[in-house]
Design a protein around this motif. Sequence first.
Motif, PDB file in Angstrom:
ATOM      1  N   LEU A 105       0.826  -1.221   0.000  1.00 17.27           N
ATOM      2  CA  LEU A 105       0.000   0.000   0.000  1.00 17.27           C
ATOM      3  C   LEU A 105       0.856   1.265   0.000  1.00 17.27           C
ATOM      4  N   ASP A 106       2.155   1.078   0.210  1.00 19.26           N
ATOM      5  CA  ASP A 106       3.083   2.204   0.349  1.00 19.26           C
ATOM      6  C   ASP A 106       2.649   3.141   1.487  1.00 19.26           C
ATOM      7  N   LYS A 107       2.345   2.516   2.619  1.00 22.16           N
ATOM      8  CA  LYS A 107       1.919   3.279   3.814  1.00 22.16           C
ATOM      9  C   LYS A 107       2.863   2.966   4.971  1.00 22.16           C
ATOM     10  N   PRO A 108       2.904   3.856   5.978  1.00 22.22           N
ATOM     11  CA  PRO A 108       3.818   3.603   7.096  1.00 22.22           C
ATOM     12  C   PRO A 108       3.491   2.303   7.836  1.00 22.22           C
ATOM     13  N   LEU A 109       4.562   1.660   8.314  1.00 30.09           N
ATOM     14  CA  LEU A 109       4.457   0.465   9.142  1.00 30.09           C
ATOM     15  C   LEU A 109       4.837   0.874  10.569  1.00 30.09           C
ATOM     16  N   ILE A 110       4.027   0.457  11.538  1.00 27.38           N
ATOM     17  CA  ILE A 110       4.278   0.884  12.921  1.00 27.38           C
ATOM     18  C   ILE A 110       4.318  -0.336  13.829  1.00 27.38           C
ATOM     19  N   GLY A 111       5.468  -0.586  14.437  1.00 25.97           N
ATOM     20  CA  GLY A 111       5.592  -1.679  15.404  1.00 25.97           C
ATOM     21  C   GLY A 111       5.127  -1.202  16.764  1.00 25.97           C
ATOM     22  N   VAL A 112       4.206  -1.952  17.359  1.00 30.24           N
ATOM     23  CA  VAL A 112       3.610  -1.534  18.636  1.00 30.24           C
ATOM     24  C   VAL A 112       3.911  -2.595  19.698  1.00 30.24           C
ATOM     25  N   ASP A 113       4.280  -2.122  20.886  1.00 30.78           N
ATOM     26  CA  ASP A 113       4.529  -3.013  22.016  1.00 30.78           C
ATOM     27  C   ASP A 113       3.170  -3.448  22.586  1.00 30.78           C
ATOM     28  N   HIS A 114       2.961  -4.756  22.623  1.00 30.83           N
ATOM     29  CA  HIS A 114       1.672  -5.318  23.040  1.00 30.83           C
ATOM     30  C   HIS A 114       1.267  -4.860  24.453  1.00 30.83           C
ATOM     31  N   VAL A 115       2.228  -4.835  25.358  1.00 31.26           N
ATOM     32  CA  VAL A 115       1.907  -4.505  26.753  1.00 31.26           C
ATOM     33  C   VAL A 115       1.491  -3.035  26.860  1.00 31.26           C
ATOM     34  N   ARG A 116       2.218  -2.173  26.156  1.00 27.94           N
ATOM     35  CA  ARG A 116       1.835  -0.755  26.169  1.00 27.94           C
ATOM     36  C   ARG A 116       0.486  -0.535  25.515  1.00 27.94           C
ATOM     37  N   ALA A 117       0.206  -1.344  24.511  1.00 31.62           N
ATOM     38  CA  ALA A 117      -1.100  -1.223  23.857  1.00 31.62           C
ATOM     39  C   ALA A 117      -2.216  -1.580  24.845  1.00 31.62           C
ATOM     40  N   HIS A 118      -1.976  -2.579  25.705  1.00 29.85           N
ATOM     41  CA  HIS A 118      -2.972  -2.891  26.743  1.00 29.85           C
ATOM     42  C   HIS A 118      -3.224  -1.651  27.608  1.00 29.85           C
TER      43      HIS A 118
END
Length: 360
Positions: A105-118
């Motif tokens: 899609l040529d869009k940004p990729l964002i890695g998210v920390d699962h625990v912080r997402a909680h």
Amino acid sequence: MSGAVVLGIETSCDETAAAVVRDGRIVLSSVVASQTDIHEEYAGVVPELASRAHVEQILPVVREALAAAGVGLGLIDAVAVGHRPGLIGSLLVGVSAAKALAWSLDKPLIGVDHVRAHLYSGVLTEDQSPQAFDEDALFPALGLIVSGGHTAVYRLRSWTQIERLGGTIDDAIGEAFDKAAVMLGLPFPGGPALDRLAQEPGADDRAVELPISRLGRESLDFSFSGLKTALLYQVKGVPNAREPVEPLPLTPKRKRDLAASFQRAAVEAVRIKLERAADGGGYKSLVTGGGVTANSRLRAELAAFAGAKGLKLLLPPMRYCMDNAAMIAGLGARQLAAGLVDDLTLQAEPTTSVAQAPSR
Ligand code: KG4
Ligand code: ZN
């Protein structure tokens, strides 16, 4: 925020999930394909089976999330994925899918920390035009994670600036609930079953005095293994005791009492650490997350605690307590706004190292 539409993907453990979230808060869709049936007969998650199931589920789940949101891929502004911590084989499935989508899609990729997402999940809403939210009124925030894999307290200066203050030195609280449930012969996953049993009429939470772990006087760490062992001794008797005592029979009444007593001790251990952590911290809010925030007793206790301390409480709605991708998309949007994006070298990582803990 920018009104960005973020696709979130979550495959860190035994749930394959995808969600579309607008403006970091408004959940347009959240699809979770649970693998409970697969792992039930083993009374725990089997990593190899989990990653295979993710491979089968990932595309249908992403398609369903897009369809339910009424959003085509062309309207997605970024792809966020839970890339740590978790089971490595499971994480790899989500990370690979997210990379492929972001690249095509040529869009940004964002890695998210699962625990912080909680920690972020209390912000989520299905209300399409929710009341404006004064973020300044939240920070500094005291954070609490209580899940199957983690139990920790944090200091948050913002959603992306997070310092860990303490955590479990042995079992996570959810793991302790699950093991306690196995001892009481309850169905998998045990935490919710134990909670239901402890709420049954006549359950006496003072029937058995189980240990409430405090650790050192100022410690903000947690320990649940002593509580777990104490319950085991109640159920099976004390091994190698000088004067062996036959354990009481596990009648329905005894099971209810043990469940309620266990739950009281586990929740009290959390409350004590929150009390210590809150002291002198100048916190404005208490933000909470993780599967065990679904626990009825803990929810009541957290509300009472926040009320007594004058803290605004962010408690996730029930459907966002357990693993889901809406929390990944939501925090992903915050990272996007803060310029914290990744490239295709993003790695799946089984743990969040201490070095990564302070900022991201
Ligand atoms: O956050 P989560 O879905 O997965 C992890 O990231 O670990 O948490 C799952 C944990 C399981 O241990 C489950 O038994 C526990 O949350 N849990 C509960 C309740 N609902 C889920 N524990 C106690 N009471 C509940 N009502
Ligand atoms: Zn989780």
